[in-house]
Write a protein that holds these residues in place. Sequence first.
Motif: not given
Length: 83
Positions: A39, A41, A46
């Motif tokens: 992931e 961010r 996201v």
Amino acid sequence: MALYKVSRTDGCRYDEYDAIVVRAASEKAALEIATSGNEERYGSHVEWDAQFPGFDRDGSNLKAKLILSAGTAGLILGSFNAG
């Protein structure tokens, strides 16, 4: 451990994988390897950076098939469609 071919159940575009072969303890573990990634961010935004582009994060467009036993876990072969 066993070898599993994990392949797409939908169409494939350029710069995506259509199949990989992994060594894993189970079909579930093979799908976990296939859907791995990170992931990223950016503030509140996201993004999912898939290790194997084209494989949905939830595995909904994948199927796994047992093809051989023996060895340690990890990627054996990746089939990538370059653009």
